[in-house]
Design an enzyme around this catalytic site. Structure first.
Site, PDB file in Angstrom:
ATOM      1  CD  GLN A 202      -1.444   7.364  -0.399  1.00 12.31           C
ATOM      2  OE1 GLN A 202      -0.984   7.712  -1.479  1.00 12.31           O
ATOM      3  NE2 GLN A 202      -1.753   6.095  -0.158  1.00 12.31           N
TER       4      GLN A 202
ATOM      5  CD  GLU B 248      -3.892  -1.121  -2.359  1.00  7.17           C
ATOM      6  OE1 GLU B 248      -2.811  -1.111  -2.900  1.00  7.17           O
ATOM      7  OE2 GLU B 248      -4.433  -0.115  -1.904  1.00  7.17           O
TER       8      GLU B 248
ATOM      9  NE  ARG C 290      -7.655   0.604  -6.702  1.00  4.89           N
ATOM     10  CZ  ARG C 290      -8.717   1.376  -6.783  1.00  4.89           C
ATOM     11  NH1 ARG C 290      -8.704   2.454  -7.504  1.00  4.89           N
ATOM     12  NH2 ARG C 290      -9.803   1.049  -6.124  1.00  4.89           N
ATOM     13  CB  CYS C 291      -0.497  -3.287  -5.910  1.00  3.99           C
ATOM     14  SG  CYS C 291       1.221  -2.812  -5.900  1.00  3.99           S
TER      15      CYS C 291
HETATM   16  O1  CDP Z   1      -6.610   0.807   2.909  1.00  4.54           O
HETATM   17  P1  CDP Z   1      -7.706   1.115   1.937  1.00  4.54           P
HETATM   18  O2  CDP Z   1      -8.841   1.892   2.534  1.00  4.54           O
HETATM   19  O3  CDP Z   1      -7.196   1.702   0.664  1.00  4.54           O
HETATM   20  O4  CDP Z   1      -8.294  -0.290   1.414  1.00  4.54           O
HETATM   21  P2  CDP Z   1      -9.295  -1.338   2.052  1.00  4.54           P
HETATM   22  O5  CDP Z   1      -8.950  -1.628   3.452  1.00  4.54           O
HETATM   23  O6  CDP Z   1      -9.314  -2.483   1.103  1.00  4.54           O
HETATM   24  O7  CDP Z   1     -10.710  -0.623   2.060  1.00  4.54           O
HETATM   25  C1  CDP Z   1     -11.279   0.058   0.963  1.00  4.54           C
HETATM   26  C2  CDP Z   1     -12.748   0.305   1.254  1.00  4.54           C
HETATM   27  O8  CDP Z   1     -13.473  -0.923   1.097  1.00  4.54           O
HETATM   28  C3  CDP Z   1     -13.006   0.773   2.701  1.00  4.54           C
HETATM   29  O9  CDP Z   1     -14.065   1.697   2.752  1.00  4.54           O
HETATM   30  C4  CDP Z   1     -13.391  -0.518   3.372  1.00  4.54           C
HETATM   31  O10 CDP Z   1     -14.108  -0.369   4.536  1.00  4.54           O
HETATM   32  C5  CDP Z   1     -14.173  -1.249   2.273  1.00  4.54           C
HETATM   33  N1  CDP Z   1     -14.107  -2.710   2.508  1.00  4.54           N
HETATM   34  C6  CDP Z   1     -15.261  -3.425   2.777  1.00  4.54           C
HETATM   35  O11 CDP Z   1     -16.361  -2.875   2.740  1.00  4.54           O
HETATM   36  N2  CDP Z   1     -15.159  -4.766   3.100  1.00  4.54           N
HETATM   37  C7  CDP Z   1     -13.975  -5.407   3.096  1.00  4.54           C
HETATM   38  N3  CDP Z   1     -13.875  -6.697   3.405  1.00  4.54           N
HETATM   39  C8  CDP Z   1     -12.804  -4.693   2.770  1.00  4.54           C
HETATM   40  C9  CDP Z   1     -12.900  -3.336   2.496  1.00  4.54           C
END
Ligand code: CDP
Length: 808
Positions: free
Chosen positions: A239, A762, A386-387
């Site tokens: 990761q 998360e 997942r947090c």
């Molecule tokens: O770090 P991780 O990718 O696990 O988590 P994240 O930043 O929460 O994003 C998860 C997915 O959700 C990604 O594809 C982001 O681009 C999308 N996302 C989104 O569409 N809009 C947001 N405000 C936050 C995340």
């Protein structure tokens, strides 16, 4: 012929870009749904050998001898490594992310069931597995320590003989050989005073059981040392590939430029793939020793019993309030079971992660938290399953405490929450435990949630149901779980957050090609979150190139800019911001080129969707496609050719997504069967990049929350045997057990993020676990029950009903 893109309206052109807010279909799925994903175990190399571990059957035992002769003579076996073989290389212990050391192969003692004792290398998996059986290890069992609350007792067995006489650890003084650290936040005196002087105090001990993330793909790697050019390449389920490269260089002494770490497709991470495991180290050593590539892939049971655990937090809380329900103080004392080695994946200065977000979404004037980390005979880890780091523990703690207080006050739990939520006008809000929440409109979210589910009607139905139960007309009790959570995601900033000294920024590098398509490379790595889809959307809006024309690449340290990886929902808050900033650099250069081509001053140009146009004269413009070509084709005075940019983004603060969840369960008291009738999840993650991806993230997170709250547990018996370490005993919900999810949202942009986005991946786990647990506890609340521990599997729920005299 007129180019249609030049005559279309701005709205039509914007829609074609598939930028921010678009429900763009996942570009990854064309590969994944056709079996074209490329995972570590798909890698096949000439001459490749396979590694497998001899693991301890004991939770705590002395190793009297290891006899590998029979294994070594089995045809097809190339080598058997033990700690003795690693000692000359000083690799029998490795540094952990938490400042401790962890045995790569057991050195004289085993400290948890499943611990790595020897590494067998053979021509295929099957021969390796047979050879594992032939390694004879003689053990002398020792008393096992599995209860963290007993770890610091006078008669507790000493586990870590290697550091038993050290009075100082990575996080301060140690007061017992099994003590790792004590970490505090807040004002103990003020919190104590608030509790002493309170009109009402509620107390409860809340345990969050040990669980392990359970990604569909287990951990693994292929290590290949090319002795001719001195280059080590490791493909793995990482990761954080860049951090792995730096650590590998520091441990092995191989110069960092000669190490290439590649994370190919990853089948789910959930924190499980953040840490460094003995399998990686042994594979690298074995490749150096044998001169051929070595593959190591965990099986499911190994993944569940030996790689990183999560939670195992035991939280004693006291919450103070006025009689009319205004919270005045909070205290929490945590015993944190870290297992045999402190391998928690937290930023260096935060040995208890961000647990001090445990005042939650409430305006609590005084608070204090103290966390004792202890060693036990269990697997190491301590990952953010997942947090964000220890945030689900914190959120579970406060959300249960609020419900416990509501019972004590005889007040509705939703009303108590509304009374104490931080008000919109208070943002940016500094909590009593030191965090600055960036933005929020909690009351709007909570009120929307309660109105949508018709909370009043649900409570009326519950009252009627309880009366019917008392009259013997039904054997079902209804529970309503309300939870309001605040997440804290997006570590950095660099000044606060580092991992092994590496500041937690992130990065994006963009190259625009002459024909107007582009590639963006990031320091993060998708494990199923759809980064290739959504990061292209950020860029489409920033630079006016259609998302379909933008390739997104992550995970190869030879090509991607340095970044700290993907976990704790940090991708959008940090790498997403870097992406927007790199896009803005591209646009700034394109503006200079446009000014030269249009023979106007830069300030006379304005950006519109996909082009720079002359202010007041919009028919004079240059599209981004034209400007991309010009960057490679025109000699613009004072401007270098090409159109590339890189941004390393150090976030000024974290982002604070939040949400209001309501869960309704029906419990059959005669069987304990708990049916989730309805689950409503309102999330606010600021600006929404792709609503469809967000919905998918929420569905996935809620399913994992269901798993944790309603069944998952890695438990240990008194001698240290793992119970629950296989998928018969460990609850991994399928479509059969998973209810339909109702999702909703509000939008409160982050004021410091370039596009106002907060993380989301998360959130549903953080809010979901509390909502499920609150619902189960709520079903019995009218009978005087304040709290039962998770997991709420049918058996335990039935035991609760039995204890309350409800069963037939
Ligand atoms: O770090 P991780 O990718 O696990 O988590 P994240 O930043 O929460 O994003 C998860 C997915 O959700 C990604 O594809 C982001 O681009 C999308 N996302 C989104 O569409 N809009 C947001 N405000 C936050 C995340």
């Amino acid at each position: 012929m007129t180019d249609p893109i030049q005559t279309e309206s701005a709205e039509a052109r914007a829609e074609k870009l598939q930028g921010l807010g678009c429900e763009r279909k996942r570009v990854e799925d064309a590969r994944f749904t056709r079996g074209k994903g490329h995972y570590v175990d798909d890698i096949k190399m000439p001459g490749m050998l396979f590694g497998d571990f001899v693991r301890s059957p004991y939770g705590h035992a002395r190793i009297k001898s290891i006899d590998a002769e029979a294994a070594k003579t089995l045809p097809g076996v190339a080598a058997v490594l033990t700690a003795e073989d690693l000692k000359p290389l000083n690799l029998h212990y490795m540094p952990t992310l938490a400042g401790d050391v962890q045995a790569v192969l057991a050195d004289g003692k085993v400290l948890f069931q499943g611990q790595e004792v020897a590494f067998v290398v053979a021509e295929d998996r099957y021969v390796a597995a047979d050879a594992v059986e032939l390694v004879e290890v003689e053990y002398e069992p020792l008393p096992a320590l599995v209860d963290p609350l007993a770890a610091l007792g006078d008669d507790a067995p000493i586990l870590r003989e290697d550091i038993a006489d050290k009075n100082e650890g990575a996080h301060g003084a140690r007061r017992h050989p099994n003590h790792i650290f004590t970490w505090e936040a807040g004002d103990a005196e003020a919190a104590g005073r608030a509790i002493d002087e309170a009109e009402v105090v509620a107390k409860e001990t809340i345990s969050y059981q040990r669980v392990h993330p359970c990604p569909l793909e287990t951990c693994g790697c292929v290590a290949s040392m090319d002795k001719v050019n001195g280059k080590l390449t490791v493909w793995g389920t990482f990761q954080a590939p860049h951090a792995v490269r730096t650590v590998a260089s520091l441990i092995s002494g191989i110069p960092e430029h000669n190490i290439r770490i590649v994370s190919p497709d990853i089948g789910g991470g959930f924190g499980n793939k953040v840490g460094v495991y003995p399998g990686y180290v042994c594979s690298i050593v074995a490749s150096i020793v044998t001169g051929v590539p070595i593959k190591w892939i965990e099986d499911r049971i190994e993944n569940l019993i030996a790689t990183a655990f999560a939670r195992d937090y035991h939280m004693a809380g006291e919450i103070a309030a006025t009689r009319d329900g205004r919270i005045t103080g909070l205290k929490c004392r945590v015993t944190a079971d870290h297992g045999a080695f402190d391998a928690c994946a937290d930023p260096t200065k935060f040995p208890a992660g961000f647990f001090n977000i445990c005042t939650g979404s409430y305006d609590i004037p005084a608070a204090h938290v103290a966390v004792d980390g202890v060693y036990t005979n269990k697997a190491p880890g301590g990952v953010a399953y997942r947090c964000s780091f220890r945030v689900t523990e914190a959120s579970y703690f406060i959300e249960r405490m609020i419900d416990v207080l509501a019972r004590r006050l005889d007040m509705d739990p939703a009303e108590l929450r509304l009374k104490n939520l931080i008000a919109k006008e208070q943002f940016p809000y500094t909590s009593a435990l030191g965090w600055e929440y960036d933005s929020g409109d909690y009351h709007a979210a909570m009120e929307k949630a309660l109105a949508t589910v018709d909370y009043e009607a649900l409570r009326a139905e519950q009252r009627a149901g309880r009366e019917a139960f008392a009259r013997g007309e039904t054997r079902t009790l209804m529970g309503i779980g309300v939870a309001f959570f605040t997440e804290i995601v997006g570590a950095g900033p660099v000044k606060n957050c580092d991992i092994l000294g590496l500041g937690m920024f992130d990065s994006c590098e963009i190259r625009i090609h002459p024909t107007g398509s582009a590639i963006a490379r990031l320091g993060t790595i998708s494990q199923g979150q759809g980064h290739a889809t959504t990061f292209a959307q950020i860029l489409a809006t920033e630079i006016g190139i259609p998302a379909d024309q933008i390739a997104v690449e992550e995970g190869d340290t030879d090509t991607a800019p340095y970044g700290l990886g993907t976990y704790g929902s940090r991708s959008t808050p940090v790498a997403g911001a870097a992406t927007a900033m790199a896009g803005r650099k591209i646009r700034a250069k394109a503006q200079m080129i446009a000014a030269w081509l249009l023979e106007v001053h830069e300030d006379d140009l304005e950006w519109e969707v996909d082009r720079f146009q002359v202010k007041g004269n919009p028919e004079r413009f240059k599209t981004m496609t034209e400007l991309a070509f010009a960057a490679y084709n025109q000699a613009v005075p004072g401007i270098e050719p090409g159109l590339e940019a890189v941004s390393y983004y150090d976030p000024p603060n974290m982002t604070y997504p939040f949400g209001a969840y309501v869960c309704i369960v029906d419990i059959d008291v005669d069987t304990g069967v708990t049916s989730v009738r309805r689950f409503y999840a309102l999330d606010d993650c600021g600006t929404r990049i792709n609503p469809m991806i967000i919905e998918g993230q929420v569905h996935g997170g809620l399913t994992e929350a269901l798993a944790i709250a309603m069944g998952q547990e890695i438990a240990y018996d008194e001698v240290g045997n793992v119970t629950g370490g296989n998928l018969i005993d460990y609850f991994l919900p399928t479509a059969v057990e998973t209810p339909a999810w109702e999702t909703d949202f509000t939008v409160t942009p982050s004021p410091h993020h370039p596009i106002g986005a907060k993380g989301v991946g998360e959130s549903p786990n953080v809010g979901g676990v509390s909502a499920f647990s609150n619902a189960v506890n709520d079903a019995f609340a009218h009978l005087g029950l304040t709290h039962t521990q998770m997991p709420h599997d049918h058996w335990r729920v039935w035991k609760t009903a039995e204890r309350l005299g409800l069963t037939g």
